[in-house]
Enzyme design. Structure first.
Site, mmCIF file in Angstrom:
data_model
loop_
_atom_site.group_PDB
_atom_site.id
_atom_site.type_symbol
_atom_site.label_atom_id
_atom_site.label_comp_id
_atom_site.label_asym_id
_atom_site.label_seq_id
_atom_site.Cartn_x
_atom_site.Cartn_y
_atom_site.Cartn_z
ATOM 1 N N THR A 135 0.852 -1.193 0.000
ATOM 2 C CA THR A 135 0.000 0.000 0.000
ATOM 3 C C THR A 135 0.890 1.248 0.000
ATOM 4 O OG1 THR A 135 -1.647 -1.237 1.235
ATOM 5 C CG2 THR A 135 -1.849 1.155 1.311
ATOM 6 N N GLU A 195 -2.934 -1.594 13.787
ATOM 7 C CA GLU A 195 -3.244 -1.768 12.357
ATOM 8 C C GLU A 195 -4.586 -2.489 12.200
ATOM 9 O OE1 GLU A 195 -0.152 -3.512 9.993
ATOM 10 O OE2 GLU A 195 -1.454 -3.782 8.256
ATOM 11 N N GLY A 199 -30.865 -3.539 -6.394
ATOM 12 C CA GLY A 199 -31.171 -4.131 -7.697
ATOM 13 C C GLY A 199 -30.036 -3.874 -8.675
ATOM 14 N N GLU A 211 -8.534 -15.732 9.027
ATOM 15 C CA GLU A 211 -8.188 -17.062 9.549
ATOM 16 C C GLU A 211 -7.065 -16.922 10.593
ATOM 17 O OE1 GLU A 211 -8.528 -16.370 6.221
ATOM 18 O OE2 GLU A 211 -10.492 -17.309 6.105
HETATM 19 C C1 LIG Z 1 -4.878 -4.480 -1.357
HETATM 20 C C2 LIG Z 1 -3.834 -5.068 -0.466
HETATM 21 C C3 LIG Z 1 -2.999 -4.227 0.257
HETATM 22 C C4 LIG Z 1 -1.989 -4.754 1.043
HETATM 23 N N1 LIG Z 1 -1.116 -3.914 1.689
HETATM 24 C C5 LIG Z 1 -0.013 -4.441 2.291
HETATM 25 C C6 LIG Z 1 1.019 -3.586 2.805
HETATM 26 O O1 LIG Z 1 0.926 -2.361 2.761
HETATM 27 N N2 LIG Z 1 2.113 -4.172 3.338
HETATM 28 C C7 LIG Z 1 2.265 -5.512 3.406
HETATM 29 O O2 LIG Z 1 3.289 -5.966 3.884
HETATM 30 N N3 LIG Z 1 1.302 -6.344 2.948
HETATM 31 C C8 LIG Z 1 0.183 -5.847 2.382
HETATM 32 N N4 LIG Z 1 -0.788 -6.675 1.893
HETATM 33 C C9 LIG Z 1 -0.600 -8.110 2.001
HETATM 34 C C10 LIG Z 1 -1.548 -8.778 2.978
HETATM 35 O O3 LIG Z 1 -1.247 -8.433 4.288
HETATM 36 C C11 LIG Z 1 -1.466 -10.294 2.699
HETATM 37 O O4 LIG Z 1 -2.085 -10.508 1.448
HETATM 38 C C12 LIG Z 1 -2.129 -11.113 3.782
HETATM 39 O O5 LIG Z 1 -1.379 -11.061 4.979
HETATM 40 C C13 LIG Z 1 -2.282 -12.591 3.380
HETATM 41 O O6 LIG Z 1 -1.080 -13.101 2.915
HETATM 42 P P1 LIG Z 1 -1.024 -13.857 1.489
HETATM 43 O O7 LIG Z 1 -1.661 -12.990 0.493
HETATM 44 O O8 LIG Z 1 0.384 -14.280 1.247
HETATM 45 O O9 LIG Z 1 -1.938 -15.116 1.690
HETATM 46 P P2 LIG Z 1 -1.476 -16.588 2.276
HETATM 47 O O10 LIG Z 1 -0.670 -16.384 3.509
HETATM 48 O O11 LIG Z 1 -0.858 -17.322 1.126
HETATM 49 O O12 LIG Z 1 -2.869 -17.183 2.629
HETATM 50 C C14 LIG Z 1 -3.768 -17.763 1.667
HETATM 51 C C15 LIG Z 1 -4.994 -18.263 2.430
HETATM 52 O O13 LIG Z 1 -4.591 -19.249 3.375
HETATM 53 C C16 LIG Z 1 -5.026 -18.886 4.670
HETATM 54 N N5 LIG Z 1 -4.048 -19.298 5.685
HETATM 55 C C17 LIG Z 1 -2.727 -19.002 5.724
HETATM 56 N N6 LIG Z 1 -2.177 -19.512 6.834
HETATM 57 C C18 LIG Z 1 -3.170 -20.125 7.515
HETATM 58 C C19 LIG Z 1 -3.243 -20.833 8.750
HETATM 59 N N7 LIG Z 1 -2.182 -20.974 9.540
HETATM 60 N N8 LIG Z 1 -4.445 -21.330 9.128
HETATM 61 C C20 LIG Z 1 -5.542 -21.195 8.352
HETATM 62 N N9 LIG Z 1 -5.536 -20.532 7.181
HETATM 63 C C21 LIG Z 1 -4.368 -19.989 6.771
HETATM 64 C C22 LIG Z 1 -5.164 -17.376 4.635
HETATM 65 O O14 LIG Z 1 -6.032 -16.913 5.648
HETATM 66 C C23 LIG Z 1 -5.693 -17.164 3.240
HETATM 67 O O15 LIG Z 1 -7.068 -17.365 3.251
HETATM 68 C C24 LIG Z 1 -1.839 -6.164 1.146
HETATM 69 C C25 LIG Z 1 -2.716 -7.005 0.438
HETATM 70 C C26 LIG Z 1 -3.690 -6.478 -0.362
HETATM 71 C C27 LIG Z 1 -4.572 -7.408 -1.123
#
Ligand SMILES: Cc1cc2nc3c(=O)[nH]c(=O)nc-3n(C[C@H](O)[C@H](O)[C@H](O)COP(=O)(O)OP(=O)(O)OC[C@H]3O[C@@H](n4cnc5c(N)ncnc54)[C@H](O)[C@@H]3O)c2cc1C
Length: 382
Positions: A158, A244, A341, A369
């Site tokens: 972000t 946060e 709608g 999660e």
């Molecule tokens: C629009 C946007 C803005 C963002 N801004 C920032 C930012 O400014 N800085 C930054 O650092 N990050 C940022 N993020 C990243 C965001 O914090 C991550 O996308 C988020 O933490 C999830 O990580 P991931 O996408 O790698 O998903 P993953 O960790 O790959 O997870 C995939 C799925 O598996 C589930 N999962 C993972 N581990 C477990 C577990 N132990 N038990 C059960 N379920 C689990 C998750 O809940 C999710 O549903 C941003 C993301 C978006 C989409």
């Protein structure tokens, strides 16, 4: 019901901020969405008015405001659009790291630029291969003389395009056991050799937000840009992530309230079968249920905000409010769109934008999660 932490001063701020946003943000929001970013000139105007990091002390350009001011600012920005989240992130998420863990010299150097809007900040934790599992990040920072040499890639950041300074989560000791003990925080400034931006990311929602990839190829970061101590980064993150997550909950409830504000007059006005949509019992029950849940969410959130302001340990409550309010905002968006709608699916209606902006709140700042895992731990289940 008025929140216990809201005073007359907060309401004065709300009134003037609302007026400011009506003039400086609302008329341009569609253009910002189209351009994929909020112009820097808007940040500077926010800074001039005292809406950036007002909680900082006077020495850094703030006025020592309490967290209630942050709540009001985040709520009013959310009412303009969730794509303003980058401003809340700067105010209440990134700058607090510098304030909390920076040395006086670092604070004097950096913080005044954060209150004027001269500097936009970001935090880079997530990588292409690691989000929820923060301890497995691969970005490294090795000390060589007066510099850390940083290598790695961050994504979904972000304010990624605009950021003048990024708090980068990296491993100064990739062999540490357990892995999280090797994590440190470095402030990487714009113009640093070896630091570049990747793509501005094309997202489902939050179109006015400049979310980007960041690339570090032998980036030379001065050792004096280390925040706090080497190897302590993970603990700093765990401390600051509460605020946060609270900010995300504040945005979610404000968005729910806004969607009800949009939908109630709409269903009263819109006619079908010779009567208003509002006159159908289904509409009344749906809105009665949603309004009840939003009030419940608001009450719990306000209680958690007050406890946070009182310095209580709110890890469990923040995790609860984050998952509950962000699940709720998705539900409210879906139901309110349905009540609009076909018009609810049209871009010219604010409802459509809110529908696509809502789901991400359940993903970022720690997915829902992960919130439930934290709560389970607090309940002694793991
Ligand atoms: C629009 C946007 C803005 C963002 N801004 C920032 C930012 O400014 N800085 C930054 O650092 N990050 C940022 N993020 C990243 C965001 O914090 C991550 O996308 C988020 O933490 C999830 O990580 P991931 O996408 O790698 O998903 P993953 O960790 O790959 O997870 C995939 C799925 O598996 C589930 N999962 C993972 N581990 C477990 C577990 N132990 N038990 C059960 N379920 C689990 C998750 O809940 C999710 O549903 C941003 C993301 C978006 C989409």
């Amino acid at each position: 019901m008025k929140a216990s932490y809201i005073t007359e001063e907060h309401e004065i701020l709300r009134k003037s901020l609302k007026k400011f946003l009506q003039k400086e943000a609302v008329p341009y929001f569609k253009e910002w969405e189209k351009n994929g970013e909020i112009p820097r000139s808007f940040w500077r105007k926010m800074g001039t008015q005292g809406y950036l990091c007002p909680w900082l002390g006077e020495a850094y350009g703030g006025f020592g405001a309490d967290f209630g001011y942050s709540v009001v600012i985040d709520e009013e920005l959310e009412k303009v659009g969730t794509g303003t989240i980058g401003i809340g992130l700067h105010n209440d998420i990134v700058v607090p790291y510098i304030h909390e863990y920076g040395m006086e010299e670092q604070k004097n150097r950096w913080l005044p630029k954060c209150t004027t809007g001269e500097w936009i900040t970001a935090i880079a934790m997530t990588e292409p291969g690691a989000g929820s599992d923060l301890a497995s990040i691969k970005t490294t920072a090795y000390k060589e003389g007066d510099y850390y040499v940083v290598n790695g890639e961050k994504t979904f950041i972000t304010n990624g395009v605009h950021a003048d300074a990024v708090v980068v989560v990296c491993k100064t000791d990739p062999n540490a056991k357990p892995a999280h003990k090797g994590i440190s925080l470095l402030v990487v400034e714009k113009g640093t050799t070896g630091f570049s931006r990747g793509n501005k990311l094309d997202k489902v929602g939050l179109h006015s937000q400049d979310t980007a990839e960041l690339i570090f190829e032998d980036a030379k970061v001065p050792v004096e840009n280390l925040l706090g101590k080497e190897g302590e980064g993970f603990y700093y993150l765990m401390n600051q992530l509460q605020q946060e997550r609270l900010i995300v909950g504040i945005g979610a409830i404000a968005s729910c309230e806004r969607m009800l504000e949009l939908t109630i007059p709409y269903v009263k006005e819109r006619q079908a079968f010779g009567q208003s949509i509002a006159s159908f019992q289904n509409t009344q029950f749906k809105l009665a249920e949603l309004a009840t849940e939003v009030e419940i969410g608001r009450a719990f959130l306000d209680r958690t905000i007050q406890a946070h302001m009182d310095g209580e340990d709110v890890v469990k409550e923040v995790s609860m409010s984050k998952w509950w309010t962000t699940d709720l905002v998705k539900k409210v968006a879906l139901e309110c769109m349905q009540l609009h709608g076909g018009y609810g699916y049209m871009e010219e209606y604010e409802m459509a934008r809110r529908f696509r902006d809502a789901p991400v709140t359940a993903i970022y700042a720690g997915s829902n999660e992960i919130m439930k895992s934290i709560i389970a731990k607090k309940l002694g289940l793991t």
